[in-house]
Design a protein around this motif. Sequence first.
Motif, PDB file in Angstrom:
ATOM      1  N   VAL A 296       0.829  -1.206   0.000  1.00  0.00           N
ATOM      2  CA  VAL A 296       0.000   0.000   0.000  1.00  0.00           C
ATOM      3  C   VAL A 296       0.866   1.260   0.000  1.00  0.00           C
ATOM      4  O   VAL A 296       0.573   2.232  -0.694  1.00  0.00           O
ATOM      5  N   LYS A 327       2.343   8.318  -4.248  1.00  0.00           N
ATOM      6  CA  LYS A 327       1.393   7.391  -3.659  1.00  0.00           C
ATOM      7  C   LYS A 327       0.744   6.549  -4.755  1.00  0.00           C
ATOM      8  O   LYS A 327       0.591   6.989  -5.890  1.00  0.00           O
ATOM      9  N   SER A 328       0.367   5.335  -4.384  1.00  0.00           N
ATOM     10  CA  SER A 328      -0.315   4.446  -5.323  1.00  0.00           C
ATOM     11  C   SER A 328      -1.759   4.898  -5.498  1.00  0.00           C
ATOM     12  O   SER A 328      -2.368   5.488  -4.590  1.00  0.00           O
ATOM     13  N   VAL A 333      -3.579  -0.368  -5.556  1.00  0.00           N
ATOM     14  CA  VAL A 333      -3.544  -0.971  -4.219  1.00  0.00           C
ATOM     15  C   VAL A 333      -4.504  -2.145  -4.130  1.00  0.00           C
ATOM     16  O   VAL A 333      -4.159  -3.218  -3.625  1.00  0.00           O
ATOM     17  N   LYS A 336      -3.210  -5.293  -5.994  1.00  0.00           N
ATOM     18  CA  LYS A 336      -2.091  -5.968  -5.331  1.00  0.00           C
ATOM     19  C   LYS A 336      -2.556  -6.692  -4.070  1.00  0.00           C
ATOM     20  O   LYS A 336      -2.146  -7.841  -3.820  1.00  0.00           O
ATOM     21  N   ILE A 374      -4.930   1.753   4.073  1.00  0.00           N
ATOM     22  CA  ILE A 374      -5.362   2.134   2.721  1.00  0.00           C
ATOM     23  C   ILE A 374      -5.952   3.546   2.721  1.00  0.00           C
ATOM     24  O   ILE A 374      -5.702   4.341   1.806  1.00  0.00           O
ATOM     25  N   CYS A 378      -3.460   5.996   0.879  1.00  0.00           N
ATOM     26  CA  CYS A 378      -3.875   5.947  -0.528  1.00  0.00           C
ATOM     27  C   CYS A 378      -5.118   6.806  -0.784  1.00  0.00           C
ATOM     28  O   CYS A 378      -5.062   7.772  -1.542  1.00  0.00           O
TER      29      CYS A 378
END
Length: 798
Positions: A296, A327-328, A333, A336, A374, A378
């Motif tokens: 994350v 950041k993703s 996220v 994955k 998360i 994210c």
Amino acid sequence: MLMLPLANATYRILRFLIASRERYTASPVSVFQMSAIKLTLSSMASFVTEVLASSGKLEKEDLSGKISKMSRKVEDTKEEVCDMMNKRYSDFLPSLQGSEELMVQVDEVSKEMDGLKNCIESEVSLKLSISQTEYAKLKQQLEKNTVIITMLGHLKEFHSAMEEFNKALQEKKYVDAANELERARAGVDSLKGWKSSQLPLLSALSSELTVQRENLIYHLGDEGKRLVIWKYQPAGMKSFLKVELNLSHACSKDSEAKPPALLCCVLQALAIQGDLQHKIKLFSQVLLKTVLKPLVMYPSLSVRVAEQPGEGTIMALQCLEESHNEKSTPSQVYSKVLLVLRTLHSHLLDVSIGDRKLSAILGELIWEEISRCIIHECLIYSIPTNSSQLEKYNTVIKETEEFEKSLKEMEYLQGDSTELLKYARDVNCHFATKKCKDVIVAARKLMTSKMHNTIKITSDYNLRLPKLPAPASELKVKQGSTKDEITMENTKQLSAWSLCLPACRISESVQQLMELALGTLCEAVGSSTQWYVSVPGDSAVFCGSPTENLLKFPHLAAIQHNNCMYLAHHLLTLGHHFRAHLPQPLSEGITTFVDMVPGFRKLGAQCFLAQMNVQRAELLERLSTAHNFCNLDDEDNYIAASKAVRQVIHQLKQLGTVWQDVLPVSIYCKAMGNLLNTAITEVLAKIMMLEDISSEDGEHLHTLCQTIVEEGPLVFIPLAEENKNKKYQEEVPLYVRKWTTFKELVIVLRANLQEIVDRWADGKGPLASEFSSLELKNLIRALFQNTERRAVALTKIK
């Protein structure tokens, strides 16, 4: 009495059982011991059969004798059994191979005892009513014997369970082994329930039970380590690349991906023994720390899942190309995390433990922490910064719903609503909060920039207001208006110069702050109104800007004054310009910022007035070195007074240089006039206090005052671009209240008595409008000697 030997026999059996214990790896006992036990049990069986056969015609003496005989044989049997148990579980001697036959015979004796008991209760008790008391004692003794037989049954249950446990453990039937161990535990718990049980035997059995449980847990842990292998070194992002989880396919014959049978057995055995929750908790902590959270937090990390034929599945972290994003994205996220959890579900967690899946147990342990990660690593960064991007955020909400749907299908999640989805759906609130923070941060950054970076505001300056669509209410009014009404409306319009800012200089950051407020208001039009309050927040930041340097530097004080007046000017009309375009309830007249205008005006005025007080105090301090303008015929006194006057003029010129291009002309003239008035008022007061002014002193005073008269108005000279209007210098008396009085004093200092009387003009001349008769008489007495001409002049000053 038969009870005494039978009780003694029972006690000796218990004492013998307490001392008995043996390991399961011991060798068999001798055939002689086995034969003795068998013979004893056979005798007991024959005896019980004989008693039952004669139950219909027993006599009291025969029954007592036979019970006594049976008690002795029970005692012998107990001693043999306890001796065998002691050698097996306590003394670690070779065990008896035929112990099973012994336990069968114990069961037969127990059945015979039950028959004898029933016989006594039914037939014998009825026929021998005379000896009822003795038979009751016999019954009590039989009950004690029954207790002993029950205890022997529990010992048999424990022994057989432990034998089956050893056998199942060797064959790796871990579920059977765990169940047998629980059966043995139940036997020990039953023995603890009898008051006649003795502690040494229970302690030995409990110790053996603990040892074998630890033995089972060790075997289960060893099997688990072979089936689920962790490799990790959590010490930084680079170490995450060494994280690897190997899920073995041992004992899994099907090609379909599912947990191997041996792993299922291990997990179920751990659940039976109550150790599964602890193991899963440790697994969840490692999974969160080394796999899920890094995926994350670091956009460059990804998951690699590889199938090794005949070995198992390897799941490892790998680094892709360096990501330019800090950041993703939520979709990255979710994909994955789902890949990791699907792999675990297929090869490890798709196992039912009781009425629950193992994935549900793991989900309860990790969901709260991973969802919080998360959100903070994210989702919070995916919130749009512009209202035009809010519609695109629906994609993130759908991705979050699909993510949670997949987790529910694998039973990681239970229930309908989670914090993750709730956060994603509440995007308007988060957008408003983020927008407010961004605006406040931007405003604070502007306010911490250098104030002296200024721009010129001209008289025709207008704030660049955005073009907004006309509200529906105004369109209806315009459509219903006639040409005459429109013409009448135009005739009532204000001049183009109304409510215009005067020419001045403001900080460039303040103009940017106002543009930021305009941009924020434009965002609020047709959008969420929760962050509308950030516009006052912009200005509130300005109010909290540091002011400690404003007293030290006149230039900054003037800029701060202009900044405050600039903000107050635009706050008067800013809310009205946007009000009709905002949603309810902001469009109902509650969106103006007029309430903030007095605060800004007060802040600007206080700042500049504080600087004025500083300058005024410096002027008075410089004039205090003039020795009260007395005895100027002394060269030192004249030099000091002349120096004080020159310093005052110099200070005023310096302030003029600093302020003239910054302050609006009217404010500048009022400020300089106020300071010059302070200086000449102090000079006037000092001269009027003199009681004797010689002709030489008067000449010196005239020279000093004339210097002020000549150079004082120069601070009002307009700038080059303002030469078209030089009235400011001509209107010095408008800004310097004592200017005319001071000029009359200068005239009096060089005038004769007749000229003074003429300018008084019987109280109607220019002197009379500036001085009182008493002030002028005192001035004449100080300037002229006591002569008849002076007396005549004084009489004319009325």
